[in-house]
Design a protein around this motif. Structure first.
Motif, PDB file in Angstrom:
ATOM      1  N   THR A 198     -20.791  48.546  57.766  1.00 47.72           N
ATOM      2  CA  THR A 198     -21.053  47.633  56.649  1.00 47.72           C
ATOM      3  C   THR A 198     -22.031  48.205  55.625  1.00 47.72           C
ATOM      4  OG1 THR A 198     -20.590  45.764  58.113  1.00 47.72           O
ATOM      5  CG2 THR A 198     -21.756  45.288  56.067  1.00 47.72           C
ATOM      6  N   PRO A 199     -23.101  48.928  56.032  1.00 47.00           N
ATOM      7  CA  PRO A 199     -23.991  49.511  55.014  1.00 47.00           C
ATOM      8  C   PRO A 199     -23.257  50.438  54.042  1.00 47.00           C
ATOM      9  CG  PRO A 199     -25.058  49.564  57.156  1.00 47.00           C
ATOM     10  CD  PRO A 199     -23.646  49.122  57.394  1.00 47.00           C
ATOM     11  N   LEU A 200     -22.282  51.189  54.550  1.00 44.42           N
ATOM     12  CA  LEU A 200     -21.511  52.063  53.669  1.00 44.42           C
ATOM     13  C   LEU A 200     -20.661  51.234  52.702  1.00 44.42           C
ATOM     14  CD1 LEU A 200     -20.592  54.843  52.794  1.00 44.42           C
ATOM     15  CD2 LEU A 200     -18.917  54.830  54.662  1.00 44.42           C
ATOM     16  N   ILE A 201     -20.075  50.146  53.199  1.00 45.41           N
ATOM     17  CA  ILE A 201     -19.293  49.258  52.337  1.00 45.41           C
ATOM     18  C   ILE A 201     -20.185  48.652  51.264  1.00 45.41           C
ATOM     19  CG2 ILE A 201     -17.930  47.135  52.258  1.00 45.41           C
ATOM     20  CD1 ILE A 201     -16.390  49.347  53.508  1.00 45.41           C
ATOM     21  N   ARG A 202     -21.423  48.314  51.639  1.00 43.63           N
ATOM     22  CA  ARG A 202     -22.351  47.746  50.651  1.00 43.63           C
ATOM     23  C   ARG A 202     -22.650  48.755  49.545  1.00 43.63           C
ATOM     24  NH1 ARG A 202     -25.192  45.247  55.260  1.00 43.63           N
ATOM     25  NH2 ARG A 202     -24.622  43.023  55.260  1.00 43.63           N
ATOM     26  N   ALA A 203     -22.775  50.021  49.908  1.00 40.58           N
ATOM     27  CA  ALA A 203     -23.014  51.055  48.899  1.00 40.58           C
ATOM     28  C   ALA A 203     -21.825  51.166  47.954  1.00 40.58           C
ATOM     29  CB  ALA A 203     -23.294  52.390  49.581  1.00 40.58           C
ATOM     30  N   VAL A 204     -20.614  51.127  48.504  1.00 42.23           N
ATOM     31  CA  VAL A 204     -19.410  51.171  47.674  1.00 42.23           C
ATOM     32  C   VAL A 204     -19.355  49.946  46.762  1.00 42.23           C
ATOM     33  CG1 VAL A 204     -16.888  51.123  47.700  1.00 42.23           C
ATOM     34  CG2 VAL A 204     -18.122  52.555  49.336  1.00 42.23           C
ATOM     35  N   ALA A 205     -19.748  48.783  47.309  1.00 39.81           N
ATOM     36  CA  ALA A 205     -19.747  47.552  46.509  1.00 39.81           C
ATOM     37  C   ALA A 205     -20.745  47.641  45.361  1.00 39.81           C
ATOM     38  CB  ALA A 205     -20.067  46.354  47.399  1.00 39.81           C
ATOM     39  N   LYS A 206     -21.905  48.264  45.599  1.00 38.01           N
ATOM     40  CA  LYS A 206     -22.880  48.455  44.523  1.00 38.01           C
ATOM     41  C   LYS A 206     -22.291  49.322  43.414  1.00 38.01           C
ATOM     42  CE  LYS A 206     -26.585  46.274  46.041  1.00 38.01           C
ATOM     43  NZ  LYS A 206     -27.178  45.126  45.272  1.00 38.01           N
ATOM     44  N   LEU A 207     -21.538  50.353  43.813  1.00 35.90           N
ATOM     45  CA  LEU A 207     -20.865  51.187  42.824  1.00 35.90           C
ATOM     46  C   LEU A 207     -19.837  50.367  42.052  1.00 35.90           C
ATOM     47  CD1 LEU A 207     -20.574  54.089  41.732  1.00 35.90           C
ATOM     48  CD2 LEU A 207     -18.825  54.468  43.480  1.00 35.90           C
ATOM     49  N   GLY A 208     -19.144  49.467  42.779  1.00 42.43           N
ATOM     50  CA  GLY A 208     -18.185  48.590  42.125  1.00 42.43           C
ATOM     51  C   GLY A 208     -18.829  47.649  41.125  1.00 42.43           C
ATOM     52  N   ASP A 209     -20.082  47.246  41.406  1.00 43.28           N
ATOM     53  CA  ASP A 209     -20.808  46.403  40.454  1.00 43.28           C
ATOM     54  C   ASP A 209     -20.979  47.124  39.124  1.00 43.28           C
ATOM     55  OD1 ASP A 209     -21.048  44.501  42.430  1.00 43.28           O
ATOM     56  OD2 ASP A 209     -23.091  45.071  42.990  1.00 43.28           O
ATOM     57  N   LEU A 210     -21.207  48.441  39.197  1.00 44.27           N
ATOM     58  CA  LEU A 210     -21.437  49.220  37.983  1.00 44.27           C
ATOM     59  C   LEU A 210     -20.141  49.534  37.258  1.00 44.27           C
ATOM     60  CD1 LEU A 210     -24.090  51.764  39.349  1.00 44.27           C
ATOM     61  CD2 LEU A 210     -24.509  49.766  37.903  1.00 44.27           C
ATOM     62  N   LEU A 211     -19.106  49.877  38.020  1.00 50.10           N
ATOM     63  CA  LEU A 211     -17.856  50.340  37.418  1.00 50.10           C
ATOM     64  C   LEU A 211     -16.859  49.222  37.160  1.00 50.10           C
ATOM     65  CD1 LEU A 211     -17.297  53.603  39.507  1.00 50.10           C
ATOM     66  CD2 LEU A 211     -18.358  53.375  37.254  1.00 50.10           C
ATOM     67  N   GLY A 212     -17.073  48.057  37.797  1.00 47.97           N
ATOM     68  CA  GLY A 212     -16.111  46.969  37.687  1.00 47.97           C
ATOM     69  C   GLY A 212     -15.005  47.113  38.715  1.00 47.97           C
ATOM     70  N   GLY A 213     -14.290  46.032  38.966  1.00 53.90           N
ATOM     71  CA  GLY A 213     -13.200  46.068  39.934  1.00 53.90           C
ATOM     72  C   GLY A 213     -13.397  45.038  41.025  1.00 53.90           C
ATOM     73  N   THR A 214     -12.437  44.997  41.948  1.00 55.58           N
ATOM     74  CA  THR A 214     -12.425  43.958  42.979  1.00 55.58           C
ATOM     75  C   THR A 214     -13.449  44.208  44.072  1.00 55.58           C
ATOM     76  OG1 THR A 214     -10.052  43.809  42.547  1.00 55.58           O
ATOM     77  CG2 THR A 214     -10.870  42.624  44.448  1.00 55.58           C
ATOM     78  N   ILE A 215     -13.742  45.472  44.370  1.00 52.04           N
ATOM     79  CA  ILE A 215     -14.721  45.776  45.415  1.00 52.04           C
ATOM     80  C   ILE A 215     -16.109  45.722  44.791  1.00 52.04           C
ATOM     81  CG2 ILE A 215     -15.477  47.463  47.115  1.00 52.04           C
ATOM     82  CD1 ILE A 215     -12.681  48.603  47.149  1.00 52.04           C
TER      83      ILE A 215
END
Length: 423
Positions: free
Chosen positions: A239-256
């Motif tokens: 889950t911590p890795l998924i959270r990091a990907v989600a933070k990237l998604g916050d910046l770039l936009g998208g569903t994740i």
């Protein structure tokens, strides 16, 4: 019945509009893009509105004239530039509900979410409008569906299909045991139609859910079977890795993104027996619904292209950015090359073309002016190609194909343009 339907261009809204029309109701969509909604109607009837700014009772009173009911299914998962989640989920719906009280439109249905108690801006803003509506004297219904799926896909359901279609493994969030009770779209829209036809159904919070609780793991593996792809192993991603990907998604936009992850962790479970007892709707099971609507070629295309679309956008944007920056760094060499070919290229033209390349790349990354970006790119590439061809036609046959590469690049631009519209 005359019905004002907000969010009619959305995933749920488009199905709801179709089923309300099929049930014989007169539906007036209230949407930002009236042309998109009018294409779905027998004759143009859509009203322009913007939940980002229509946060006053006076904004809604003219739109409610002659209406018997209001259905609000406008919503976004996460705020973005120009899109306020508090305005769209909270301020504008509250103004709409207050206008209903003032003008006498008593029947109001609010499409919310089963995870409205989660600790996210999405959930808090949804719940604030739910609570406001529940405190009124209107004949209100708040619908809080679980994961809604249909023949089409958008948002979370599109993401799930894409994850299920990955070629080598299906990644899970943690152990993939997050609970869902997926509800079919037509069970949700059928619930709305039933409510409109049943006056005694009022002042209720209803959770439309499917008959079985399924884990994320079960949903993804069954979707892969439905899509017709060969089985692959399932990988539990920490889950911590998924959270990091989600933070990237916050910046770039998208569903994740972080909101989607927290909503997923909260869960989407509910009580199917209570749903049936309240509405008389017997929801169809996940597997039965998939069997009744077998996947088609376009479903497999969408699933496989889901992650390729942003990759294509970023690669095209990177090409423009690097081209522009490289040109600025080597503008003297460019000028000398064209001078050798007997073609004087003014320094101002080199500067302008490089800055134009950088601007196009930045606009692609920001997803700005999407309707016009393909036209701009094709025009610029065509002009560059003509100029270079006149200056040095031998480049068409030069090693590494510096001009030949423009042909697949133009094709990539056209493919991205075809994929860019989300709705």
């Amino acid at each position: 019945m005359n019905i004002l339907l907000t969010g009619a261009n959305g995933f749920i809204g488009r199905y709801l509009l179709a089923d309300l029309l099929a049930a014989g109701h007169h539906v007036v969509p209230a949407v930002r893009d009236t042309r998109a909604a009018d294409r779905l109607l027998p004759r143009p009837a859509a009203l322009a509105c913007d939940f980002n700014r229509d946060a006053h009772v006076e904004d809604w009173l003219p739109r409610l004239a002659g209406m018997n009911a209001v259905i609000n299914c406008a919503g976004i998962l996460q705020a973005s530039p120009g899109q306020s989640i508090q305005a769209i989920h909270g301020d504008a719906p509250k103004a709409l509900f207050a206008a209903c009280e003032k003008i006498g439109v008593r029947r109001v249905i609010q499409i919310s979410a089963i995870s409205s108690d989660a600790d996210t801006a999405y959930a808090r803003s949804k719940k604030s409008a739910d609570d406001y509506l529940a405190a009124t004297d209107l004949d209100w219904i708040v619908l809080r569906p679980s994961l809604v799926y249909a023949a089409g896909a958008y948002g979370g359901t599109a993401l799930f299909r894409a994850l299920a279609a990955l070629p080598f493994a299906i990644p899970l969030v943690g152990k993939g045991n997050q609970p869902f009770r997926p509800v079919h779209m037509h069970d949700l829209t059928g619930t709305v139609v039933r409510i409109l036809e049943t006056p005694h159904l009022r002042k209720l919070v209803i959770e439309p859910v499917g008959p079985e609780t399924m884990s994320l793991r079960e949903i993804l593996t069954s979707l892969r079977r439905w899509l017709g792809f060969a089985p692959v192993r399932v990988i539990e991603v920490p889950t911590p890795l998924i959270r990091a990907v989600a933070k990237l998604g916050d910046l770039l936009g998208g569903t994740i993104n972080s909101t989607a992850l927290r909503q997923l962790e909260f869960g989407n479970d509910g009580d199917a027996r209570a749903f049936t007892a309240q509405t008389g709707i017997v929801p169809r099971s996940w597997n039965a619904a998939l069997l009744a609507e077998p996947a088609q070629l376009q479903d497999r295309w969408q699933a496989r292209l889901y992650f390729l679309r942003p990759l294509l956008r970023w690669s095209i944007a990177a090409t423009w950015l690097i081209s522009g920056l490289s040109g600025l760094l080597h503008r003297a060499d460019l000028a000398r090359h064209f001078m050798v070919q007997g073609f004087a290229l003014p320094s101002l033209c080199i500067w302008a073309s490089c800055l134009l390349d950088i601007a196009i790349g930045a606009a692609l990354l920001g997803r700005l002016w999407r309707r016009w970006m393909a036209i701009w790119q094709i025009a610029v590439v065509t002009i560059y190609t003509l100029i270079v061809t006149i200056a040095d036609p031998s480049l068409w046959l030069a090693p590494f194909g510096p001009l030949l590469k423009n042909i697949p690049f133009l094709a990539a631009i056209l493919v991205l343009a075809a994929l860019e519209r989300d709705r």
